[in-house]
Design an enzyme around this catalytic site. Structure first.
Site, short mmCIF file in Angstrom:
data_model
loop_
_atom_site.label_atom_id
_atom_site.label_comp_id
_atom_site.label_asym_id
_atom_site.label_seq_id
_atom_site.Cartn_x
_atom_site.Cartn_y
_atom_site.Cartn_z
N HIS A 18 -8.01 -9.87 8.97
CA HIS A 18 -7.99 -9.53 7.53
C HIS A 18 -9.40 -9.70 6.94
CE1 HIS A 18 -3.56 -10.92 7.67
NE2 HIS A 18 -3.53 -9.62 7.42
N LYS A 42 11.78 -12.02 1.05
CA LYS A 42 11.19 -11.89 2.39
C LYS A 42 10.88 -13.28 2.93
CE LYS A 42 7.52 -9.46 4.82
NZ LYS A 42 6.35 -8.61 4.75
N ARG A 91 -5.17 -1.09 13.21
CA ARG A 91 -5.48 -1.62 14.53
C ARG A 91 -5.19 -0.54 15.57
NH1 ARG A 91 -1.94 -6.80 13.44
NH2 ARG A 91 -0.77 -5.00 12.76
N SER A 129 -0.64 -11.58 11.99
CA SER A 129 -0.15 -12.88 11.49
C SER A 129 1.03 -13.33 12.34
CB SER A 129 0.28 -12.75 10.03
OG SER A 129 -0.80 -12.38 9.22
O1 PNS Z 1 0.60 -6.15 5.59
P1 PNS Z 1 2.04 -6.15 5.17
O2 PNS Z 1 2.60 -7.51 5.09
O3 PNS Z 1 2.82 -5.23 6.04
O4 PNS Z 1 2.05 -5.53 3.67
C1 PNS Z 1 3.05 -4.71 3.19
C2 PNS Z 1 2.81 -4.39 1.70
C3 PNS Z 1 2.74 -5.65 0.87
C4 PNS Z 1 1.54 -3.60 1.54
C5 PNS Z 1 4.01 -3.52 1.25
O5 PNS Z 1 5.21 -4.11 1.65
C6 PNS Z 1 4.06 -3.31 -0.28
O6 PNS Z 1 3.19 -2.71 -0.84
N1 PNS Z 1 5.12 -3.85 -0.92
C7 PNS Z 1 5.34 -3.73 -2.34
C8 PNS Z 1 6.39 -2.68 -2.71
C9 PNS Z 1 5.80 -1.29 -2.57
O7 PNS Z 1 5.07 -0.84 -3.42
N2 PNS Z 1 6.12 -0.61 -1.42
C10 PNS Z 1 5.50 0.67 -1.05
C11 PNS Z 1 6.12 1.87 -1.72
S1 PNS Z 1 7.87 1.92 -1.79
#
Ligand code: PNS
Length: 162
Positions: A18, A42, A91, A129
């Protein structure tokens, strides 16, 4: 005008991968807001306060980075913070499908906010992670893959303090 990007994620916990993406992002943007998803539904190993604290400590020498938390839609938070872009790290090929779906849905929800993908350094290509937590849980040495504070916190969580 300042170019601001949002770097969203669960950051449970933050890894050197990150940080690598953030540093690369700072060559393109004036400021990056690290946005930690606060979703009580979550299941995370670290609560939101612990995640904020680890990020703050890991990034204390990087003034162009701000830490924030959000719930609800990411594009709404990005708009509220006047960000023009969402930054995501890429990645291996396995990331592509989910990232593609996320980026297109976010574009559907707000056409003005662009998603920018940056490739992580080859060093961190296999780090996530989840795999860090799995290794740490069974006492694996992950000290060169995460900031010092995260290594310490993982040891405390799993009761493997030296
Ligand atoms: O790196 P991660 O943990 O996979 O991040 C996921 C994240 C936080 C980017 C995603 O789950 C998110 O943006 N969640 C908030 C709700 C949202 O806007 N979802 C995308 C469109 S429905």
């Amino acid at each position: 005008m300042q170019k601001v990007a949002i770097y969203p994620g669960s950051f449970d916990p933050i890894t050197n991968g990150h940080i690598d993406i953030l540093k690369r992002g700072l060559t393109l943007f004036d400021k990056i807001i690290v946005a930690i998803l606060h979703n009580p539904g979550k299941k995370c190993l670290f609560d939101i306060h612990e995640r904020v604290e680890m990020l703050e400590q890991s990034l204390k020498d990087t003034p162009q980075v701000e830490i924030g938390t959000f719930d609800g839609l990411l594009v709404d938070y990005a708009k509220q913070r006047n960000a023009c872009a969402i930054l995501r790290g890429m990645r291996a090929v396995s990331d592509f499908e989910y990232e593609f779906q996320l980026a297109l849905m976010n574009r559907h929800l707000n056409r003005k906010i662009q998603t920018v993908f940056l490739m992580t350094s080859f060093r961190w290509i296999y780090i996530s992670s989840s795999i860090i937590k799995e290794a740490a849980q069974f006492g694996g040495n992950i000290e060169n893959m995460v900031p010092k504070v995260v290594n310490q916190k993982l040891k405390e969580k799993f009761g493997t303090v030296d």
